[in-house]
Design an enzyme around this catalytic site. Structure first.
Site, PDB file in Angstrom:
ATOM      1  N   ALA A   1       0.870  -1.223  -0.159  1.00 21.12           N
ATOM      2  CA  ALA A   1      -0.020  -0.106  -0.020  1.00 21.12           C
ATOM      3  C   ALA A   1       0.743   1.285  -0.085  1.00 21.12           C
ATOM      4  O   ALA A   1       0.281   2.406   0.173  1.00 21.12           O
ATOM      5  CB  ALA A   1      -0.942   0.214   1.248  1.00 21.12           C
ATOM      6  N   SER A   2       2.082   1.218  -0.143  1.00 19.71           N
ATOM      7  CA  SER A   2       3.101   2.426  -0.420  1.00 19.71           C
ATOM      8  C   SER A   2       2.952   3.099  -1.477  1.00 19.71           C
ATOM      9  O   SER A   2       3.357   4.357  -1.497  1.00 19.71           O
ATOM     10  CB  SER A   2       4.331   2.008   0.141  1.00 19.71           C
ATOM     11  OG  SER A   2       4.818   1.159  -0.622  1.00 19.71           O
ATOM     12  N   ARG A   3       2.148   2.504  -2.510  1.00 17.91           N
ATOM     13  CA  ARG A   3       2.237   3.122  -3.663  1.00 17.91           C
ATOM     14  C   ARG A   3       1.154   2.464  -4.769  1.00 17.91           C
ATOM     15  O   ARG A   3       0.703   1.595  -4.352  1.00 17.91           O
ATOM     16  CB  ARG A   3       3.720   3.029  -4.493  1.00 17.91           C
ATOM     17  CG  ARG A   3       4.078   1.800  -4.722  1.00 17.91           C
ATOM     18  CD  ARG A   3       5.576   2.039  -5.596  1.00 17.91           C
ATOM     19  NE  ARG A   3       6.457   2.664  -4.807  1.00 17.91           N
ATOM     20  CZ  ARG A   3       7.771   2.077  -3.967  1.00 17.91           C
ATOM     21  NH1 ARG A   3       7.532   0.670  -3.865  1.00 17.91           N
ATOM     22  NH2 ARG A   3       8.466   2.590  -3.289  1.00 17.91           N
ATOM     23  N   GLY A   4       1.175   3.029  -5.879  1.00 20.34           N
ATOM     24  CA  GLY A   4       0.332   2.319  -6.799  1.00 20.34           C
ATOM     25  C   GLY A   4      -1.241   2.101  -6.489  1.00 20.34           C
ATOM     26  O   GLY A   4      -1.780   3.015  -5.740  1.00 20.34           O
TER      27      GLY A   4
ATOM     28  N   TYR B   1       5.101 -16.015 -14.765  1.00 27.04           N
ATOM     29  CA  TYR B   1       4.045 -14.973 -14.037  1.00 27.04           C
ATOM     30  C   TYR B   1       2.687 -15.380 -13.966  1.00 27.04           C
ATOM     31  O   TYR B   1       1.907 -15.153 -13.091  1.00 27.04           O
ATOM     32  CB  TYR B   1       4.208 -13.741 -14.815  1.00 27.04           C
ATOM     33  CG  TYR B   1       3.182 -12.594 -14.519  1.00 27.04           C
ATOM     34  CD1 TYR B   1       3.407 -12.036 -13.003  1.00 27.04           C
ATOM     35  CD2 TYR B   1       2.501 -12.160 -15.368  1.00 27.04           C
ATOM     36  CE1 TYR B   1       2.592 -10.924 -12.748  1.00 27.04           C
ATOM     37  CE2 TYR B   1       1.495 -11.070 -14.920  1.00 27.04           C
ATOM     38  CZ  TYR B   1       1.676 -10.413 -13.718  1.00 27.04           C
ATOM     39  OH  TYR B   1       0.726  -9.291 -13.201  1.00 27.04           O
TER      40      TYR B   1
ATOM     41  N   LYS C   1       0.210 -15.293 -10.638  1.00 25.85           N
ATOM     42  CA  LYS C   1      -1.063 -14.666 -10.520  1.00 25.85           C
ATOM     43  C   LYS C   1      -2.247 -15.520 -10.413  1.00 25.85           C
ATOM     44  O   LYS C   1      -3.096 -15.081  -9.527  1.00 25.85           O
ATOM     45  CB  LYS C   1      -1.390 -13.606 -11.671  1.00 25.85           C
ATOM     46  CG  LYS C   1      -0.241 -12.441 -11.776  1.00 25.85           C
ATOM     47  CD  LYS C   1      -0.390 -11.686 -10.426  1.00 25.85           C
ATOM     48  CE  LYS C   1      -1.506 -10.921 -10.148  1.00 25.85           C
ATOM     49  NZ  LYS C   1      -1.375  -9.868  -9.201  1.00 25.85           N
TER      50      LYS C   1
END
Length: 417
Positions: free
Chosen positions: A17-20, A167, A171
């Site tokens: 949650a620090s970015r994006g 990947y 996901k």
């Protein structure tokens, strides 16, 4: 979207949650007066990505919420367990978990280093499982319990695996957590859902991966935040086991203006489809081939048909400069296939730069592989580099960030080629 107050006083534990997208969801919930646990690794400023858990916490409180920044690597059981315990102690419990933390490497099988494979699976699949597991005892006590994974619908179309198997598996591991946990915890009234974007979302990580050009065909993170808010305010007993798509959630909720979410509003109808949706390879290829340089497209196509790859490199070399080498600082190898198959190199590290046929004398920082026509089109403006990469037309091994620096070079040379 209007604030409903339904998340007022609720506690959200959000990973990454620090970015994006993670921060955008946090800020949206904060406008409702929610408590946000900022669970991310970045305590000190990142050299290339903006934001830390502390700057995010400050923004959350300015937006109207309460914040608890926690240093959390979702691979570390002890850090996760401690953060969950601290969150429950500070806010009296946990109501909502958003599994947003994720790692990405869009590499084919042979170019995927096992450390990157392990990183993606440890963060995406294992991290999602671990954080969910640790939050569940508190979620079970909540009257408004939600788990929301930022992961795609389980689409088994082979083309979603072919270009980046590692990947995709990582996901889809997050999505399988939704499939299983939704059924497992239905009796406890805990909603477990997934949310995925219809189009590319422009974040700092996206910019680092594909360059600034990607903003022209992307939406802002706020569309994911508004969609998440719409899901998380619902009664958990009536909403579980869904694989939501952001714009569909919003249109069904009555939002009519989706143009507001486009980074470039005039391109709102020309956005790049995101991965894993019901989009065939032909549609992705069509997007990648779209360009805004119609006259030059015609010229470059005619040149390509005449077998001009060597001439292209000669032209590029005539335009190189000390400034270009200083900005790029990388050596590239181009493995060209198709009608004009061959190997070329570009030394943009040693001023004033050099290009030519064959492999570079010094190991390349990045190797790019693509068909000759696509290669020519990319350098002359017909094919978008980011689109070519994300649709599998361009394969990259080595330093992905340095490979994407070529986009800036192409932009500066495009009008002269």
């Amino acid at each position: 979207m209007i604030n409903t107050g339904k998340l007022t006083g609720r506690t959200l534990f959000i990973t990454g949650a620090s970015r994006g997208i993670g921060k955008a969801i946090a800020l949206r919930a904060a406008q409702d007066g929610a408590n946000i646990v900022v669970a991310a690794k970045t305590a000190d400023p990142h050299p290339k990505l903006p934001g830390t858990i502390y700057t995010a916490a400050k923004e959350i409180e300015q937006a109207g919420g309460k914040a608890l920044p926690c240093i959390v690597d979702v691979r570390d059981e002890n850090q996760v367990r401690e953060a969950v315990r601290n969150a429950a102690e500070k806010f009296g419990g946990i109501d909502i978990l958003v599994n947003n933390a994720s790692a990405i490497a869009l590499t084919p099988t042979e170019q995927t280093e096992m450390k990157r494979y392990d990183l993606m699976h440890s963060i995406n699949t294992r991290g999602t499982f671990l954080v969910s597991k640790e939050c569940l005892p508190y979620l079970r006590k909540s009257k408004h319990a939600h788990i929301l994974n930022i992961s795609p619908p389980l689409n088994m179309a082979p083309h979603w695996f072919a270009n980046h198997v590692a990947y995709t598996m990582a996901k889809y591991g997050m999505s399988m957590c939704v499939l299983g946990m939704a059924e497992e915890y239905k009796k406890d009234g805990i909603a477990v859902n997934a949310l995925w974007p219809r189009t590319a979302i422009y974040t700092a990580a996206m910019e680092m991966l594909t360059g600034k050009e990607s903003s022209t065909f992307s939406r802002k993170p706020e569309i994911m935040a508004d969609a998440a808010y719409e899901i998380l305010k619902r009664d958990p007993k009536q909403c579980t086991g869904n694989f939501f798509i952001d714009d569909k959630v919003l249109t069904e909720a009555g939002v009519k203006d989706l143009v507001q979410y486009a980074c470039v509003p005039e391109n709102a109808d020309k956005l790049m489809p995101d991965f894993f949706l019901d989009v065939g390879p032909e549609e992705l290829a069509k997007f990648a081939a779209e360009g805004s340089h119609a006259a030059q497209v015609k010229k470059s196509s005619a040149a390509a048909s005449g077998g001009q790859i060597d001439e292209l490199f000669a032209k590029i070399e005539s335009l190189l400069s000390e400034e270009i080498c200083k900005k790029t600082n990388a050596i590239y190898q181009f493995n060209v296939k198709g009608n004009e198959a061959g190997v070329w190199f570009a030394d943009l590290k040693n001023s004033p730069g050099k290009v030519g046929k064959g492999e570079p004398t010094t190991k390349a920082d990045a190797t790019l592989t693509m068909d000759s026509k696509n290669f020519f089109d990319m350098f002359t403006g017909k094919l978008k580099p980011a689109g070519a990469f994300m649709t599998g037309k361009l394969k990259i091994s080595g330093d992905l960030q340095k490979a994407m620096k070529l986009e800036k070079l192409m932009g500066s040379l495009k009008a002269k080629l």
